[in-house]
Scaffold this motif. Sequence first.
Motif, mmCIF file in Angstrom:
data_model
loop_
_atom_site.group_PDB
_atom_site.id
_atom_site.type_symbol
_atom_site.label_atom_id
_atom_site.label_comp_id
_atom_site.label_asym_id
_atom_site.label_seq_id
_atom_site.Cartn_x
_atom_site.Cartn_y
_atom_site.Cartn_z
ATOM 1 N N LEU A 100 0.940 -1.163 0.050
ATOM 2 C CA LEU A 100 0.144 0.118 -0.036
ATOM 3 C C LEU A 100 0.779 1.453 -0.087
ATOM 4 C CD1 LEU A 100 -3.198 0.563 0.077
ATOM 5 C CD2 LEU A 100 -2.886 0.559 2.778
ATOM 6 N N ARG A 112 -7.280 1.346 -0.552
ATOM 7 C CA ARG A 112 -7.439 1.990 0.688
ATOM 8 C C ARG A 112 -8.856 2.152 1.093
ATOM 9 N NH1 ARG A 112 -3.694 5.389 4.178
ATOM 10 N NH2 ARG A 112 -5.417 6.301 5.404
ATOM 11 N N PHE A 259 1.905 -6.656 5.126
ATOM 12 C CA PHE A 259 2.163 -5.235 5.392
ATOM 13 C C PHE A 259 1.737 -4.550 6.606
ATOM 14 C CE2 PHE A 259 1.965 -0.706 4.191
ATOM 15 C CZ PHE A 259 3.408 -0.269 4.421
ATOM 16 N N ALA A 263 4.221 -3.176 9.411
ATOM 17 C CA ALA A 263 4.020 -1.623 9.666
ATOM 18 C C ALA A 263 3.746 -1.172 11.093
ATOM 19 C CB ALA A 263 2.895 -1.328 8.696
ATOM 20 N N THR A 267 7.640 0.353 14.506
ATOM 21 C CA THR A 267 7.023 1.627 14.622
ATOM 22 C C THR A 267 6.515 1.765 15.984
ATOM 23 O OG1 THR A 267 4.875 1.005 13.547
ATOM 24 C CG2 THR A 267 6.506 2.147 12.300
ATOM 25 N N ILE A 310 9.782 7.017 12.575
ATOM 26 C CA ILE A 310 10.389 6.805 11.140
ATOM 27 C C ILE A 310 11.253 8.247 11.054
ATOM 28 C CG2 ILE A 310 9.840 6.429 8.659
ATOM 29 C CD1 ILE A 310 7.378 5.033 9.366
ATOM 30 N N ASN A 313 10.607 9.622 4.867
ATOM 31 C CA ASN A 313 9.910 8.930 3.749
ATOM 32 C C ASN A 313 10.140 9.635 2.300
ATOM 33 O OD1 ASN A 313 8.051 7.215 2.753
ATOM 34 N ND2 ASN A 313 6.396 7.843 4.415
ATOM 35 N N TYR A 371 -1.508 8.786 4.586
ATOM 36 C CA TYR A 371 -1.651 8.883 6.205
ATOM 37 C C TYR A 371 -1.543 7.361 7.035
ATOM 38 C CZ TYR A 371 -2.643 11.070 10.981
ATOM 39 O OH TYR A 371 -2.628 11.438 12.226
ATOM 40 N N CYS A 372 -0.881 7.359 7.783
ATOM 41 C CA CYS A 372 -0.734 6.022 8.606
ATOM 42 C C CYS A 372 -2.310 5.573 8.960
ATOM 43 C CB CYS A 372 0.035 6.195 9.794
ATOM 44 S SG CYS A 372 0.005 4.607 10.772
ATOM 45 N N LEU A 373 -2.457 4.058 8.769
ATOM 46 C CA LEU A 373 -3.778 3.773 8.876
ATOM 47 C C LEU A 373 -4.005 3.170 10.514
ATOM 48 C CD1 LEU A 373 -4.770 1.464 5.804
ATOM 49 C CD2 LEU A 373 -6.217 2.972 6.888
ATOM 50 N N LEU A 377 -4.723 3.104 16.681
ATOM 51 C CA LEU A 377 -4.098 1.823 17.608
ATOM 52 C C LEU A 377 -3.018 2.085 18.196
ATOM 53 C CD1 LEU A 377 -4.802 -1.159 18.127
ATOM 54 C CD2 LEU A 377 -3.393 -1.784 15.905
HETATM 55 C C1 HEM Z 1 3.963 5.039 16.481
HETATM 56 C C2 HEM Z 1 3.505 4.045 15.447
HETATM 57 C C3 HEM Z 1 3.323 4.253 14.121
HETATM 58 C C4 HEM Z 1 4.105 5.307 13.281
HETATM 59 C C5 HEM Z 1 4.975 6.234 13.675
HETATM 60 C C6 HEM Z 1 3.769 5.043 12.031
HETATM 61 C C7 HEM Z 1 4.097 6.023 10.642
HETATM 62 C C8 HEM Z 1 3.555 5.879 9.690
HETATM 63 C C9 HEM Z 1 4.025 6.734 8.286
HETATM 64 C C10 HEM Z 1 5.075 7.818 8.638
HETATM 65 C C11 HEM Z 1 3.539 6.254 7.421
HETATM 66 C C12 HEM Z 1 3.766 6.967 6.126
HETATM 67 C C13 HEM Z 1 2.603 7.808 5.728
HETATM 68 C C14 HEM Z 1 2.932 8.788 4.498
HETATM 69 O O1 HEM Z 1 3.642 8.122 3.742
HETATM 70 O O2 HEM Z 1 2.375 9.663 4.470
HETATM 71 C C15 HEM Z 1 2.654 5.025 7.683
HETATM 72 C C16 HEM Z 1 1.883 4.198 6.998
HETATM 73 C C17 HEM Z 1 0.931 3.143 7.358
HETATM 74 N N1 HEM Z 1 0.953 2.712 8.373
HETATM 75 FE FE1 HEM Z 1 1.564 3.453 10.213
HETATM 76 N N2 HEM Z 1 2.836 3.868 11.935
HETATM 77 C C18 HEM Z 1 2.668 3.398 13.021
HETATM 78 C C19 HEM Z 1 1.943 2.539 13.492
HETATM 79 C C20 HEM Z 1 1.079 1.583 12.714
HETATM 80 C C21 HEM Z 1 0.183 0.689 12.955
HETATM 81 C C22 HEM Z 1 -0.009 0.149 14.288
HETATM 82 C C23 HEM Z 1 -0.407 0.350 11.971
HETATM 83 C C24 HEM Z 1 -1.355 -0.965 11.510
HETATM 84 C C25 HEM Z 1 -1.889 -1.668 12.482
HETATM 85 C C26 HEM Z 1 -0.094 1.011 10.865
HETATM 86 C C27 HEM Z 1 -0.319 0.869 9.298
HETATM 87 C C28 HEM Z 1 0.186 1.626 8.276
HETATM 88 C C29 HEM Z 1 -0.146 1.456 7.193
HETATM 89 C C30 HEM Z 1 -1.029 0.112 6.420
HETATM 90 C C31 HEM Z 1 0.316 2.373 6.156
HETATM 91 C C32 HEM Z 1 0.418 2.575 4.745
HETATM 92 C C33 HEM Z 1 -0.952 3.620 4.507
HETATM 93 C C34 HEM Z 1 -0.847 4.019 3.013
HETATM 94 O O3 HEM Z 1 0.206 3.870 2.344
HETATM 95 O O4 HEM Z 1 -2.094 4.254 2.483
HETATM 96 N N3 HEM Z 1 1.038 2.083 11.394
HETATM 97 N N4 HEM Z 1 2.791 5.000 8.931
#
Ligand code: HEM
Length: 420
Positions: A100, A112, A259, A263, A267, A310, A313, A371-373, A377
């Motif tokens: 994704l 999405r 993923f 993901a 993090t 992170i 990006n 934006y992070c999904l 959580l």
């Molecule tokens: C502190 C914890 C977390 C941080 C700092 C974080 C940070 C991020 C960041 C920076 C992105 C990319 C956003 C962008 O490109 O603009 C992202 C995407 C994503 N995150 Fe998180 N994340 C965290 C926890 C989680 C959790 C708990 C899940 C799922 C259970 C998750 C699932 C995803 C998914 C699926 C994406 C891709 C969304 C997309 O590209 O449409 N993340 N996250």
Amino acid sequence: MTAVGVIRGITTDRRAVIPSLRRLRSEEGQANPLPVWDELRALGEVVPAPWGGYFVTGFDACNQILRGRNWLVPDFAWQERRPDAARWQDPATREMTRTLSRLNPPTHTFQRRALGNLFDRGTLEAMGPGIDAQVSRLLDRLDLELRRHGEADFATTVGDQLPIHTVGHWLGIPDEHFPHILDFTHRQVHAQELLPTKSELAVSAEATVEMKAFFTGFVADRRARPGNDVLSGWIRYWDAQFPGDRAAADQMLYDLTMFITIASLETTATLLANAVWLLTQEPSRADWLRRHPEHVDDAVDEALRYDPPIHLNSRFAADDTVLAGVPIAKDTVVHVLYGAANHDPRRNPDPHVFDIRRKGGHLTFGGGAHYCLGTSLARLEARLLLTRLLQRFPTLRPTARPTYANRMVFRRITSLKVTT
Ligand code: HEM
């Protein structure tokens, strides 16, 4: 070193960033990246990278990129247009490019929308008691270690464990697989680094094989015994999207389960360890928060702002454009530096002060279409953990500074020794 708040003109020297990048990767830079982010920001808002492309250091410019429709994530099509196309051919990089986070519209929009809001209020309410019970079990283990040895490692005993238990139970992954999943996740991540070495890519390739075997088998098992759970719902949905093409549905189900799991792990673990380190290194902070539990969400957000899990990006320009006064040609890659943006004094005054009541702004979860999904959580896990930890261990404090994995993209605390 240039003082915080001084934003100098734009450098055109593509090698100017090299010392800062070296420092960021060093032990010293991992332990305290704040001066490196200041150095990079002092070079300009948009700083040329040695391999072409730019680092972006200012809050507004980073925000503009993340939210702008004219900035896309580096997908297969972009990779194929590159003069260094071979750089992107290794199996681990290709595996990640299908996920994704590396898809652009219309495929990204479609996937999405199909996922919807994974962690809406009802889902979080249903998950809360299970996460809270897991927090208690992990803190029992921490307590036992502290009684036995007078010292315990928060990162390995609690921080690494809570996210895998949370996402694992949500997806219905049996607990006995958790150590293996954590292990291949830590090894796979090299492929997502900025400039992985050949040997790092080889480690990632091996981890990718294990990851693929695990999640493919996991999906197949659920197919054999469907139920009323998240993955069974996805199986029904994607089978209906690809009628008569089981392989296409299975590919999608593998990509999603793999993923979303990976993901969520490093993090969230980094957020938990960061928050505990930032709060307990100053006993008065932890003490204040214990007496003001209504500010626990503010403390979590300040930890997210202060030290984003992170570092950076990437996006590329969909067309010729101008960013903060710098002309950027179509297809040029830009690296959004979350930490530098979060510590931009124009957005967050006195950015290096950890202030629970700041109500500052941060880009730690990205922005716009990607934006992070998992934000709600991750925040829930951190809130439940900090609340119980502060109640149960009022004198908890670190015995040493944390140790970090040597990374440029995904930050990871490998050890945080604590005592009471
Ligand atoms: C502190 C914890 C977390 C941080 C700092 C974080 C940070 C991020 C960041 C920076 C992105 C990319 C956003 C962008 O490109 O603009 C992202 C995407 C994503 N995150 Fe998180 N994340 C965290 C926890 C989680 C959790 C708990 C899940 C799922 C259970 C998750 C699932 C995803 C998914 C699926 C994406 C891709 C969304 C997309 O590209 O449409 N993340 N996250």
